[in-house]
Write an enzyme that holds these catalytic residues in place. Structure first.
Site, PDB file in Angstrom:
ATOM      1  N   CYS A 164       0.801  -1.190  -0.416  1.00 36.51           N
ATOM      2  CA  CYS A 164      -0.555  -0.032   0.013  1.00 36.51           C
ATOM      3  C   CYS A 164       0.881   1.270   0.262  1.00 36.51           C
ATOM      4  CB  CYS A 164      -0.588  -0.501   1.360  1.00 36.51           C
ATOM      5  SG  CYS A 164      -2.176   1.182   1.667  1.00 36.51           S
ATOM      6  N   CYS A 176      -0.761   3.991   1.783  1.00 36.12           N
ATOM      7  CA  CYS A 176      -0.079   4.000   3.390  1.00 36.12           C
ATOM      8  C   CYS A 176       1.254   4.496   3.896  1.00 36.12           C
ATOM      9  CB  CYS A 176      -0.515   2.290   4.206  1.00 36.12           C
ATOM     10  SG  CYS A 176      -2.461   1.987   3.083  1.00 36.12           S
ATOM     11  N   ASP A 177       2.483   3.774   2.998  1.00 34.50           N
ATOM     12  CA  ASP A 177       3.720   3.942   3.317  1.00 34.50           C
ATOM     13  C   ASP A 177       4.406   4.632   2.908  1.00 34.50           C
ATOM     14  OD1 ASP A 177       2.559   1.642   5.089  1.00 34.50           O
ATOM     15  OD2 ASP A 177       2.814   0.325   4.143  1.00 34.50           O
TER      16      ASP A 177
END
Ligand code: NAP
Length: 324
Positions: free
Chosen positions: A145, A148-149
């Site tokens: 992701c 997300c990261d």
């Protein structure tokens, strides 16, 4: 006689816990089936995909960020504070053709409920390489992701790779290109699956390039990723690409096996279909929330929002039917 629950929640990610918080505060005395850990091929844990995420920096309310597992622990605590009961079992099958509904657990127990919220999420698909999964679960620079990261400091100004040729791979590459020095999209064919508009938007970026006809056959690095080993799908030649991050964007699989034969409608990609404007599935009294019913946004915050909606919809429905 066996107790009939007002509401059973299946799943323990942001959607499940938020549904539990709202339902418990609405005196529905919910039970949450949180599942059991298993390998598929990466670990699938109670708490869902956030259990495999290191830093969460985009969930409002945590200005300094929070780790995924810590966040899920906090969600759980909050749900427990209002009396949510927790069962560490999987639901293996559902009978929605009878009411109260009957849910069979992995231990063979049958739980009965007037209303059910399905919040079992979706799992990111992985290539399935040993080193890929190891570095993904230890914060070694492999992730499923980018949203997300990808913005973590460790990826800034670095050469990063994205695997996949769909819209997600395009979107994630464009997102990463804002921070990375260079993004290489690794795709197994010579044509992308992504929509033309998303292809153009991404491939027009000056620091994005595509490694065509390539698959990742190994990920190199002990604690942090250092390179990926590529194999040409046409010539069979192997080559190495030095990168400081690998983002796998080869689709997701919604966790719906236990719904087989239960009469729930799915969309063409296998996600639970919702009726317009709420969390109601095609079966009255069965609601769904989070990634299991959302292939588009798949964020902790959107899943939590859907969990809230599902609990409110369930409460209204239970009251309307005289079960509330
Ligand atoms: P997808 O469309 O299924 O694409 C998956 C990609 O991964 C494909 O290019 C596929 O290659 C590749 N792939 C699959 N398994 C692989 C493997 N084992 N090794 C290497 N490559 C592999 O999935 P998605 O991109 O996540 O999109 C899912 C849905 O969400 C789509 O309907 C998409 O349109 C939608 N979406 C929309 C947006 C948007 O509009 N903003 C953004 C993201 C996603 P092949 O092409 O060779 O099969």
């Amino acid at each position: 006689m066996q107790d009939i629950e007002k509401l059973i929640i299946i799943g323990s990610g942001p959607a499940g816990w938020t549904a539990a918080i709202y339902a418990a505060r609405a005196n529905l005395n919910p039970i949450c089936y949180i599942g059991v850990p298993r390998q598929n091929p990466a670990p699938v844990l109670p708490g869902g995909q956030l259990m495999l995420t290191t830093e969460v920096e985009n969930y409002p309310g945590f200005p300094e960020g929070i780790t995924g597992p810590e966040m899920m622990q906090q969600f759980q605590k909050q749900a427990e504070r209002f009396g949510t009961r927790i069962v560490g079992q999987d639901i293996q099958s559902c009978n929605f053709s009878t009411h109260p509904f009957e849910l069979t657990t992995s231990k063979g127990d049958v739980a009965k409920a007037h209303a059910v919220i399905i919040a079992t999420g979706a799992t990111a698909n992985w290539i399935g390489l040993e080193n890929e999964l190891r570095l993904a679960t230890t914060g070694g620079g492999v992730s499923a992701c980018a949203v997300c990261d990808g913005a973590l400091p460790v990826f800034r100004d670095q050469h990063l790779a994205v695997v996949g040729g769909g819209d997600t791979a395009m979107e994630e590459s464009a997102f990463l290109a804002k921070f990375a020095s260079k993004v290489t999209i690794i795709h197994r064919r010579d044509q992308l699956r992504a929509s033309k508009i998303m292809q153009k938007h991404t491939l027009d970026l000056p620091n994005v390039e595509v490694a065509w006809n390539k698959t990742v056959v190994d990920v190199i690095g002990d604690e942090k990723i250092e390179a990926v080993l590529l194999k040409d799908t046409v010539t069979g030649d192997e080559s190495s690409l030095e990168v400081k991050g690998l983002f796998v964007a080869i689709g997701h699989t919604p966790a719906t096996d236990f719904l087989e034969g239960a009469g729930i409608d799915f969309d063409d990609k296998g996600y639970v279909s919702l009726l317009t404007r709420n969390s109601q599935t095609n079966i009255e009294g069965v609601f769904a929330a989070g990634d299991v019913a959302d292939q588009e946004y798949r964020q902790a915050v959107t899943a939590a929002g859907m969990g809230c909606q599902a609990a409110m919809d369930a409460e209204r429905w239970l009251t309307e039917k005289g079960f509330g």
